[in-house]
Scaffold this motif. Structure first.
Motif, mmCIF file in Angstrom:
data_model
loop_
_atom_site.group_PDB
_atom_site.id
_atom_site.type_symbol
_atom_site.label_atom_id
_atom_site.label_comp_id
_atom_site.label_asym_id
_atom_site.label_seq_id
_atom_site.Cartn_x
_atom_site.Cartn_y
_atom_site.Cartn_z
ATOM 1 N N PHE A 158 1.370 -1.695 0.362
ATOM 2 C CA PHE A 158 -0.149 0.150 -0.600
ATOM 3 C C PHE A 158 0.920 0.954 -0.013
ATOM 4 O O PHE A 158 1.274 1.303 0.900
ATOM 5 N N ALA A 159 0.626 2.213 -0.843
ATOM 6 C CA ALA A 159 1.718 3.337 -0.999
ATOM 7 C C ALA A 159 0.541 4.323 0.543
ATOM 8 O O ALA A 159 -0.280 3.595 1.160
ATOM 9 N N SER A 160 1.077 5.223 0.612
ATOM 10 C CA SER A 160 1.230 6.450 1.947
ATOM 11 C C SER A 160 -0.537 6.705 1.869
ATOM 12 O O SER A 160 -1.240 6.728 2.808
ATOM 13 N N ASP A 161 -1.614 6.592 1.000
ATOM 14 C CA ASP A 161 -2.297 7.505 0.773
ATOM 15 C C ASP A 161 -3.780 5.906 0.582
ATOM 16 O O ASP A 161 -5.183 5.693 0.953
ATOM 17 N N GLY A 162 -3.390 5.007 1.044
ATOM 18 C CA GLY A 162 -3.962 3.370 0.724
ATOM 19 C C GLY A 162 -4.371 2.667 -0.225
ATOM 20 O O GLY A 162 -4.866 1.880 -0.759
ATOM 21 N N ARG A 163 -3.423 3.244 -1.679
ATOM 22 C CA ARG A 163 -3.910 2.617 -2.385
ATOM 23 C C ARG A 163 -3.060 1.442 -2.352
ATOM 24 O O ARG A 163 -1.382 1.980 -2.530
ATOM 25 N N VAL A 164 -3.128 0.175 -3.629
ATOM 26 C CA VAL A 164 -2.517 -0.291 -3.608
ATOM 27 C C VAL A 164 -1.636 -0.357 -5.200
ATOM 28 O O VAL A 164 -1.957 0.161 -5.882
ATOM 29 N N GLN A 165 -0.049 0.104 -4.411
ATOM 30 C CA GLN A 165 0.843 0.257 -5.716
ATOM 31 C C GLN A 165 1.296 -0.777 -5.648
ATOM 32 O O GLN A 165 1.981 0.029 -7.230
ATOM 33 N N GLY A 166 2.113 -1.518 -5.664
ATOM 34 C CA GLY A 166 2.065 -2.745 -6.267
ATOM 35 C C GLY A 166 1.556 -4.149 -5.521
ATOM 36 O O GLY A 166 0.986 -4.341 -5.054
ATOM 37 N N VAL A 167 2.226 -5.144 -5.977
ATOM 38 C CA VAL A 167 1.725 -6.409 -6.110
ATOM 39 C C VAL A 167 2.881 -6.865 -5.833
ATOM 40 O O VAL A 167 3.512 -7.560 -6.442
ATOM 41 N N LEU A 168 3.405 -8.107 -4.603
ATOM 42 C CA LEU A 168 4.794 -8.994 -4.494
ATOM 43 C C LEU A 168 3.661 -10.575 -4.880
ATOM 44 O O LEU A 168 2.905 -10.366 -3.970
ATOM 45 N N VAL A 169 3.897 -11.317 -5.455
ATOM 46 C CA VAL A 169 3.711 -12.402 -6.056
ATOM 47 C C VAL A 169 4.869 -13.603 -5.915
ATOM 48 O O VAL A 169 5.959 -13.486 -6.099
ATOM 49 N N VAL A 170 4.335 -14.816 -4.507
ATOM 50 C CA VAL A 170 5.234 -16.087 -4.401
ATOM 51 C C VAL A 170 4.684 -17.029 -4.968
ATOM 52 O O VAL A 170 3.434 -17.766 -4.550
ATOM 53 N N SER A 171 5.402 -18.151 -5.982
ATOM 54 C CA SER A 171 5.094 -18.616 -6.792
ATOM 55 C C SER A 171 5.633 -20.729 -6.083
ATOM 56 O O SER A 171 6.321 -20.287 -6.086
ATOM 57 N N VAL A 172 4.795 -21.011 -5.548
ATOM 58 C CA VAL A 172 5.251 -22.111 -4.574
ATOM 59 C C VAL A 172 5.346 -24.126 -5.961
ATOM 60 O O VAL A 172 3.942 -23.333 -6.539
ATOM 61 N N ASP A 173 6.055 -24.373 -6.385
ATOM 62 C CA ASP A 173 5.740 -25.866 -7.242
ATOM 63 C C ASP A 173 5.260 -26.441 -6.048
ATOM 64 O O ASP A 173 6.157 -26.996 -5.070
ATOM 65 N N VAL A 174 4.382 -27.260 -6.333
ATOM 66 C CA VAL A 174 3.685 -28.046 -5.514
ATOM 67 C C VAL A 174 4.626 -29.951 -5.160
ATOM 68 O O VAL A 174 4.578 -30.029 -4.571
ATOM 69 N N THR A 175 5.227 -29.311 -6.548
ATOM 70 C CA THR A 175 5.572 -30.568 -6.335
ATOM 71 C C THR A 175 5.940 -31.115 -5.446
ATOM 72 O O THR A 175 7.195 -32.430 -5.034
ATOM 73 N N SER A 176 7.840 -30.094 -5.010
ATOM 74 C CA SER A 176 8.894 -30.332 -3.820
ATOM 75 C C SER A 176 8.189 -29.924 -2.957
ATOM 76 O O SER A 176 8.781 -30.619 -2.028
ATOM 77 N N VAL A 177 6.880 -29.544 -3.139
ATOM 78 C CA VAL A 177 6.165 -30.033 -1.463
ATOM 79 C C VAL A 177 5.983 -31.230 -1.368
ATOM 80 O O VAL A 177 6.406 -31.746 -0.365
ATOM 81 N N GLU A 178 4.854 -31.611 -2.291
ATOM 82 C CA GLU A 178 5.071 -32.587 -2.622
ATOM 83 C C GLU A 178 5.785 -34.301 -1.556
ATOM 84 O O GLU A 178 6.110 -35.182 -1.196
ATOM 85 N N GLU A 179 6.971 -33.838 -3.140
ATOM 86 C CA GLU A 179 8.612 -34.564 -2.680
ATOM 87 C C GLU A 179 9.072 -35.368 -1.077
ATOM 88 O O GLU A 179 9.620 -36.504 -0.811
ATOM 89 N N ASN A 180 8.530 -34.956 0.109
ATOM 90 C CA ASN A 180 9.494 -35.337 0.657
ATOM 91 C C ASN A 180 7.931 -36.379 1.671
ATOM 92 O O ASN A 180 7.683 -36.878 3.355
#
Ligand SMILES: Nc1ncnc2c1ncn2[C@@H]1O[C@H](COP(=O)(O)OP(=O)(O)OP(=O)(O)O)[C@@H](O)[C@H]1O
Ligand SMILES: [Mg+2]
Length: 583
Positions: free
Chosen positions: A159-181
């Protein structure tokens, strides 16, 4: 018998029903108990798997939330440059968390910085981005159509100082790597998304299987439907299926909703052990009941056999008892008959004795009448003489005559008394008898006959009494018989003599010997009706000796006859009488 068999079949049927009911009940109860345990364990397994997965994903979500307001990224969205620093930052984060992609985009969706790859990608329109634009946390999963890889995306707004959304951070995870163990661990667990599609699982063969409509089971996206049936056992919903070697054929289906990641966790817990345990319990109970039933059946059969044997035995006992009582009555009848026969015999014997006595009297009657007649004549003579002497006034001589008359009358009275006693037909008791007196009487009774037939009698009478056991009249009868027989035997002999002698040895013995021709057949003389005398004659019944034999024996004595040098000798033996024996 048929009733018993029918009864036994009914019992067996009832027993089979009982066996089925009880073992069925045990099975149902045991199955329920075992399934409850399995369900509890399965639930905790499922919760563990769900917690593990959410914890894995949580890291990336938190990474997105924490990194979104990073100053480097904020500067980038403000157009103040620093692309290199931003990329380095994102790459560092991606390396540390093993995220597949970490990108930062402006509110228009233009990617400003990316850990891997270049900037310039447009994120506009992607659901997670849109949610982040609205200020919320965007969570989304999808399958990359190009690589076919499954991914989870977390989008956090900056959020910017005026409360507007100024940017978005996206994290993507590979499910296969989670499943592996996690793969192949524990019971089959799968996470089904909103599209009713298996998205994450520890059994790779179930991946992307779908639930169509409101069906309970799952089917693969392509190819034939594997066998599946939902059944209810002991109050639990069980899946019977054929989903490959790594999924149990009979499983308890468990469900746990996970709204945080928009999925439902499901598990299929193997129910075969529960079934085996319940089957085992039911089998054990059935075996116990069966053993008890067999034991009961055997006992019943044994009881029946015993009862039958008992019945046979009772029947036999009854038959024997009847036979016994029959023979008993027969025996009693025979005893009565014997007693009657004995009484008749006794009577016949008594009659015989009497007949013997009368016969002897008959033999002697001539002599006796002579014996009585003679003194009578003499008395008359003496009486006449006495009258004459009185007339001549010689009273002494008359008195003498009267004395003789008196003596003669006394002798006659004695003879008559003996005769009456002898002829009397009544039983006398056995007891003390003076043997000398007995022989005297017998001699007196027979003296008339002997004198008439010119028989000499020698009788050396002992001094005093000789006491013996016996009956007086019967003993007299015995000796009268012996004297008469001797006289009979000597009928054709010139020198007739009877010698009577009394000996006193261990017993008392009286010998009556004659000078006749002797006994013709000594072995037969005591037989009844054995006689050598003229048949039909008054003397010659052949009873005298047999009667005597019986009489002497009844006193405990003995009588025997033999031949001596001069003639026949008859011996009568008797027990001496004594005070002690009588007591
Ligand atoms: N003193 C004797 N000498 C030889 N024979 C005798 C003498 N006494 C008996 N007997 C034989 O024994 C037989 C049997 O005697 P027993 O007195 O029993 O019968 P009985 O004299 O013939 O007839 P009953 O006595 O009935 O009138 C006689 O017939 C005779 O043959
Ligand atoms: Mg005789």
């Amino acid at each position: 018998m048929r009733a018993i068999i029918r009864h036994r079949y009914a019992i067996r049927l009832a027993f089979a029903l009982l066996l089925a009911t009880v073992s069925g009940g045990v099975w149902w109860f045991g199955y329920g108990q075992a399934l409850a345990q399995i369900e509890e364990r399965g639930k905790s397994d499922l919760a563990l798997a769900a917690d593990w997965l959410t914890a894995q994903l949580q890291r990336y979500q938190e990474l997105a939330v924490l990194m979104a307001p990073h100053p480097t990224l904020v500067a980038l969205s403000g157009g103040r440059g620093g692309e290199g620093a931003a990329k380095a930052l994102l790459l560092d984060a991606a390396d540390k968390t093993t995220a597949r992609a970490v990108v930062y985009a402006d509110s228009e969706g233009h990617v400003l910085a990316s850990a891997f790859g270049d900037a310039g990608e447009i994120l506009r329109g992607r659901p997670y981005f849109e949610r982040a634009l609205h200020g919320a946390l965007g969570v989304y999963h999808d399958v990359d159509p190009a690589s076919g890889r499954r991914a989870f995306h977390f989008a956090a707004p900056s959020f910017a100082s005026d409360g507007r959304v100024q940017g978005v951070l996206v994290v993507s995870v590979d499910v296969t790597s989670v499943e592996e163990n996690w793969r192949g661990d524990g019971p089959p667990v799968f996470f089904v998304d909103d599209n009713k599609r298996v998205f994450i699982t520890n059994r790779s063969e179930l991946l992307f299987w779908e639930r169509r409509g409101d069906m309970a089971g799952l089917v693969p996206p392509v190819g034939a439907r594997p066998a599946f049936r939902e059944i209810t056992r002991a109050g639990y919903a069980l899946w019977r299926l054929d989903w490959g070697p790594y999924v149990p054929n009979l499983g308890l289906h468990l469900v746990k909703p996970l709204p945080v990641i928009g999925m439902t966790a499901e598990a299929v817990i193997d129910a075969a052990p529960a079934r085996q345990l319940a089957g085992l319990q039911a089998a054990v109970v059935a075996a116990l009941i069966l053993a008890f039933g067999i034991f009961l059946d055997q006992a019943m059969r044994r009881r029946q056999v015993l009862a039958q044997a008992n019945a046979v035995l009772e029947e036999r006992v009854a038959a024997r008892t009847e036979a016994l009582s029959l023979s008993n009555t027969q025996l009693r009848r025979e005893i009565t008959e014997r007693q009657e026969a004995e009484a008749a015999l006794k009577k016949a014997q008594a009659d015989l004795v009497q007949a013997g006595k009368l016969s002897a009297l008959g033999q002697m009657s001539a002599g006796i009448s002579h014996e009585l007649n003679q003194p009578l004549m003499a008395i008359r003579q003496y009486a006449d003489n006495a009258a004459l002497f009185l007339e001549r006034e010689k009273p002494e001589v008359a008195g003498d005559n009267l004395g003789r008359i008196s003596a003669m009358a006394a002798r006659m009275a004695r003879i008559i008394k003996n005769l009456r006693a002898f002829a009397r037909n009544e039983s006398e008791p056995m007891g003390k008898v003076d043997l000398v007196q007995v022989i005297e009487t017998a001699v007196e009774l027979t003296s008339a006959r002997l004198r008439a037939e010119d028989v000499r009698l020698t009788w050396d009478m002992p001094e005093g009494a000789v006491l013996a056991w016996g009956g007086e009249v019967r003993l007299v009868q015995v000796f009268v018989n012996l004297i008469n027989n001797a006289a009979d035997a000597m009928a054709g002999v010139a020198d007739k003599e009877i010698t009577i002698s009394l000996r006193h040895d261990a017993r008392l013995a009286v010998d009556v010997a004659d000078t006749g021709p002797g006994i013709e057949d000594p072995d037969r003389i005591f037989e009844p009706f054995y006689s050598t005398k003229a048949v039909g004659s008054s003397d010659g019944m052949g009873l005298g000796l047999s009667i005597s034999y019986g009489l002497v024996q009844s006193f405990g004595g003995a009588i025997r006859g033999s031949n001596s040098a001069r003639g026949a000798v008859f011996t009568v033996e008797l027990d001496p009488w004594s005070e002690e024996a009588a007591a």
